[in-house]
Design an enzyme around this catalytic site. Structure first.
Site, PDB file in Angstrom:
ATOM      1  N   GLN A 650     -13.071  -9.740  -4.273  1.00  0.00           N
ATOM      2  CA  GLN A 650     -13.475  -8.207  -4.107  1.00  0.00           C
ATOM      3  C   GLN A 650     -14.341  -7.776  -3.039  1.00  0.00           C
ATOM      4  O   GLN A 650     -14.160  -6.711  -2.272  1.00  0.00           O
ATOM      5  CB  GLN A 650     -13.476  -7.728  -5.543  1.00  0.00           C
ATOM      6  CG  GLN A 650     -12.341  -7.721  -6.419  1.00  0.00           C
ATOM      7  CD  GLN A 650     -11.200  -6.546  -5.927  1.00  0.00           C
ATOM      8  OE1 GLN A 650     -11.553  -5.347  -5.487  1.00  0.00           O
ATOM      9  NE2 GLN A 650     -10.286  -7.066  -5.389  1.00  0.00           N
ATOM     10  N   GLU A 717     -15.304  -1.503  -5.379  1.00  0.00           N
ATOM     11  CA  GLU A 717     -15.878  -0.496  -4.417  1.00  0.00           C
ATOM     12  C   GLU A 717     -16.961  -0.842  -3.578  1.00  0.00           C
ATOM     13  O   GLU A 717     -17.222  -0.275  -2.579  1.00  0.00           O
ATOM     14  CB  GLU A 717     -15.674   0.833  -4.889  1.00  0.00           C
ATOM     15  CG  GLU A 717     -14.434   1.148  -5.426  1.00  0.00           C
ATOM     16  CD  GLU A 717     -14.040   2.475  -6.041  1.00  0.00           C
ATOM     17  OE1 GLU A 717     -13.730   3.637  -5.417  1.00  0.00           O
ATOM     18  OE2 GLU A 717     -14.415   2.325  -7.245  1.00  0.00           O
TER      19      GLU A 717
HETATM   20 MO1  MOS Z   1     -10.625   3.783  -6.590  1.00  0.00          MO
HETATM   21  S1  MOS Z   1     -10.849   5.319  -5.254  1.00  0.00           S
HETATM   22  O1  MOS Z   1     -11.212   4.811  -7.997  1.00  0.00           O
HETATM   23  O2  MOS Z   1      -8.959   3.609  -6.976  1.00  0.00           O
END
Ligand code: MOS
Length: 751
Positions: A650, A717
């Site tokens: 990730q 993220e």
């Molecule tokens: Mo993510 S943009 O919360 O899939």
């Protein structure tokens, strides 16, 4: 050759535990042998193929479609237009939450953006449907499109992102700037970007009497089920969604989209199962994108280089018919300490598809601007960018005063810098060259992402044969989530991973919430953990209350579950297997459920974020301005690591996207037509192997007992956030040119 370092971190491996083991994906063999059935691989008997015709204009209306020509084409069964589209019980333009997007489902002849669906051709073969769609030859009444961040009158939205206030502040920014020894002001621009998941959006819809069976990739099955139920006037239980594999989502598969609804309606219209798969260019419209931003940042520091004020005003864009406001300024609240801070957003309405959540929504564009500005401020202070950040990072959340896990951030700075060799950096730009004469630059950025949780449920079962099962309607976008959930399941049930079964990916299982906001691992793992503890509690009650058990009288708290046996805590030699306990009680199986959700009390007490620091080397051709990122080292602290192999993967994905954000990605809109000129993977630049530098991800150990019982923060993220700014800063260090409009292009460096 790009090289990807897989340095292992033995600290994360715990003896006798599945959590922490670098297991490979349980679905890996299925995927590499073609055995994994993605949505579009389904082909129920009698299935028809649907192809959308999409708008060639950005604004106006459709005045004519040659439906007769399309219907006359051999193999075409039906053409669905606003004239004959089956009625809906709910309004596709209805909106009751930030997670329900207004849908284009052939309501009328209006065109609100390019690539909007305007008809669906349904045929016996994909070829016939494609040809039929081409024969529609639409005619339009076109109006001048509104494009660009000055394309219409700006407005202040009521909320940004998923419901945050559009502006927020504390302290007196103007006074802070007035009193500052040094100030900087600069404006940064980020472009529209499209999710471009490898697997296109797809749906196979089949009616089975009153029931609706859907094969479709989803990051949020329960939410989609509820929305479809409302739109069709059905009960959610009659809608069965199967989403076992996704080829990426990045936010674009989080919410029900218009093409999914059209696939369902095409099946209703024809009375046969229908498959609808988007072409790549059709993914640049009805399924969301990251909105462009223009961020004006002002900063002031005192004589010692400490912030006196920070302000970010963000302009962004949304569609003419819906609101999604990219919350780019918000990240300014979460990294640096300052006595005065102000953020605000406004937006323009453009003839574009509605923007949507896209990997690190807000944080990704926000942090490339913020980290660039921080670098500019460090430069103005004559300070090393790392020293400047070490002086200014926040120990507490600036607005709320809640403590951060700043110790982990300090460790990320230290470990990343050491591994990268940051101490050898020359302060001045354009001073370093490699043996081939290329300019060399080193830059850094701070990474941050909130440790969110949604609500999710799981059901755990222990069986008489000594095996266990967990069921939860969770989602795996391809990152290996289910493998990690299986590891949590094994530990939650006190069983070796070979004796557990993990079922997921369909909507009839317990609602696991949405896979978004990097919150799925924390949410679902907590649900599994609680379900496991509850079922083990039941098992322990059976044993400790039974005179024939060696555990009799120990009490629930007096036993510990390990490897399929319950042991007395005070005398580990006295134990009994799960199978023995269940057999004596005459039970085939026992079960319990669990829920995962944030604990309001700890959220009240602490600011919860994952942190990281990213260090980047770029090389720039001094004549041609060509930039290559040659080395990226990221150090990240995100709580408990369930599976270091998946977590590292990730981080690699996020870092690659950070490089892409800074150097490659941009959707280009033609101002004359409002159309996206590069709606394809040839001209919408994404990094390929040759663009991906040597990557290294350091997993910084972090024990955070406050986020949730297992101490998990998300990793999906965060890594895009520090990387994009670090690349931009490295480009400045190599060239002495500060590029503030992204992506960085050759002409910006040699112009
Ligand atoms: Mo993510 S943009 O919360 O899939």
């Amino acid at each position: 050759m790009p090289e990807i370092a897989l340095t292992s971190d033995p600290a994360h491996l715990r003896q006798g535990s599945s959590i922490g083991q670098p297991l490979t994906r349980r679905d890996g063999p299925l995927k590499v042998t073609g055995g994994a059935r993605f949505a579009a691989d389904n082909h129920p008997p009698g299935m028809l193929f649907a192809v959308m015709a999409v708008s060639g204009i950005a604004r106006g209306r459709v005045t004519a479609l040659d439906v007769a020509a399309a219907k006359a084409h051999p193999g075409v069964v039906e053409v669905m237009t606003p004239e004959n589209r089956p009625p809906l019980a709910g309004d596709p333009d209805g909106k009751d939450s930030p997670f329900s997007f207004r849908l284009d489902a052939l309501q009328n002849s209006a065109v609100r953006y390019p690539q909007q669906p305007i008809a669906v051709v349904i045929a016996e073969t994909l070829e016939a449907a494609t040809e039929g769609a081409a024969l529609l030859a639409p005619r339009y009444e076109a109006e001048a499109p509104r494009t660009g961040l000055d394309g219409s009158a700006p407005f202040t939205p009521p909320a940004v992102g998923a419901g945050n206030p559009a502006s927020a502040s504390h302290g007196d920014v103007e006074a802070g700037l007035q009193d500052a020894a040094r100030v900087m002001e600069a404006t940064y621009e980020t472009p529209a970007q499209y999710h471009n998941a490898m697997e296109p959006h797809a749906i196979v819809a089949a009616w089975d009497g009153p029931r609706l069976i859907l094969d479709t990739p989803s990051q949020g099955m329960a939410m989609a089920q509820a929305r479809i139920a409302g739109l069709l006037g059905m009960e959610a239980k009659d809608i069965h969604i199967r989403s076992p594999f996704l080829g990426g989502g990045f936010g674009s598969k989080g919410m029900l989209n218009g093409p999914q609804l059209l696939g369902i309606l095409a099946a209703r219209l024809t009375g046969r199962p229908v498959k609808l798969v988007l072409r790549r260019d059709q993914m640049y419209g009805p399924v969301g994108h990251r909105a462009p931003t223009r961020q004006t940042i002002r900063m002031g520091t005192d004589a010692g280089g400490a912030f006196t004020a920070i302000a970010n005003h963000t302009r962004t864009a949304t569609s003419t018919h819906d609101d999604f406001i990219e919350p780019a300024a918000d990240v300014t609240h979460t990294l640096y300490a300052t006595p005065a801070l102000a953020t605000s957003h406004d937006a323009v309405r453009l003839d574009t598809g509605t923007p949507m959540f896209m990997r690190a929504p807000g944080e990704a564009p926000g942090s490339i601007a913020l980290e660039s500005a921080v670098d500019e401020m460090a430069e103005a202070c004559g300070m090393d960018p790392l020293a400047f950040r070490l002086k200014n990072y926040a120990e507490v959340e600036p607005a709320s005063g809640k403590p951060f896990s700043s110790k982990a951030l300090r460790e990320c700075y230290a470990k990343g810098a050491e591994r990268f060799g940051w101490a050898g950096r020359l302060l001045e730009p354009r001073r370093m060259r490699d043996e081939a004469g290329l300019l060399v630059g080193w830059g850094m950025g701070t990474a941050t992402f909130p440790a969110l949780m949604f609500a999710g449920n799981a059901r755990a079962v222990l069986r008489a044969d000594g095996t266990g099962l967990v069921e939860t309607g969770a989602h795996d976008m391809g990152q290996g989530a289910w493998t990690a959930f299986a590891q949590v399941t094994a530990d939650g049930l006190g069983l070796p991973i070979g004796r557990i079964e993990f079922r997921s990916g369909t909507s009839d299982l317990p609602d696991a919430g949405i896979a978004g906001g990097s919150a799925h691992m924390a949410t679902v793992s907590t649900a599994i953990h609680h379900a496991g503890a509850a079922v083990i509690g039941k098992l322990a009650a059976l044993a400790t209350g039974d005179e024939r058990s060696p555990l009799f009288g120990a009490g629930n708290a007096g036993v510990v579950a390990r490897e399929g046996r319950l042991h007395r805590r005070d005398d580990e030699a006295r134990s009994e297997s799960y199978a023995e306990i269940l057999a004596r009680a005459g039970l085939e199986e026992i079960e319990a459920t669990g829920t995962g959700a944030a604990d309001p009390a700890s959220r009240e007490a602490f600011a919860m974020h994952a942190h990281g620091a990213v260090f980047v080397e770029v090389k720039v051709d001094p004549e041609f301005g060509q930039v290559r990122a040659t080395r990226v080292v990221g150090a990240f602290a995100a709580g408990r690591v369930i599976n270091p192999r998946m977590v590292r993967s990730q981080y690699f994905g996020g870092m690659i996207w950070g490089v892409s954000f800074a150097l490659h990605e941009k959707a280009v809109t033609d101002a004359r037509t409002g159309r996206i000129m590069n709606a394809n993977l040839a001209e919408y630049h994404l990094p390929v192997n040759a663009d991906v530098p040597s990557l290294e991800a350091i997993l910084v150990e972090e024990h955070d007992p406050h986020v949730n019982p297992l101490g998990i923060k998300g990793v999906g993220e965060i890594a895009i956030t520090g990387t994009a700014g670090a690349v931009a800063n490295a480009v400045w260090h190599a060239t002495g040119v500060r590029v503030r409009r992204f992506p960085v292009t050759l002409e910006a460096l040699i112009g």
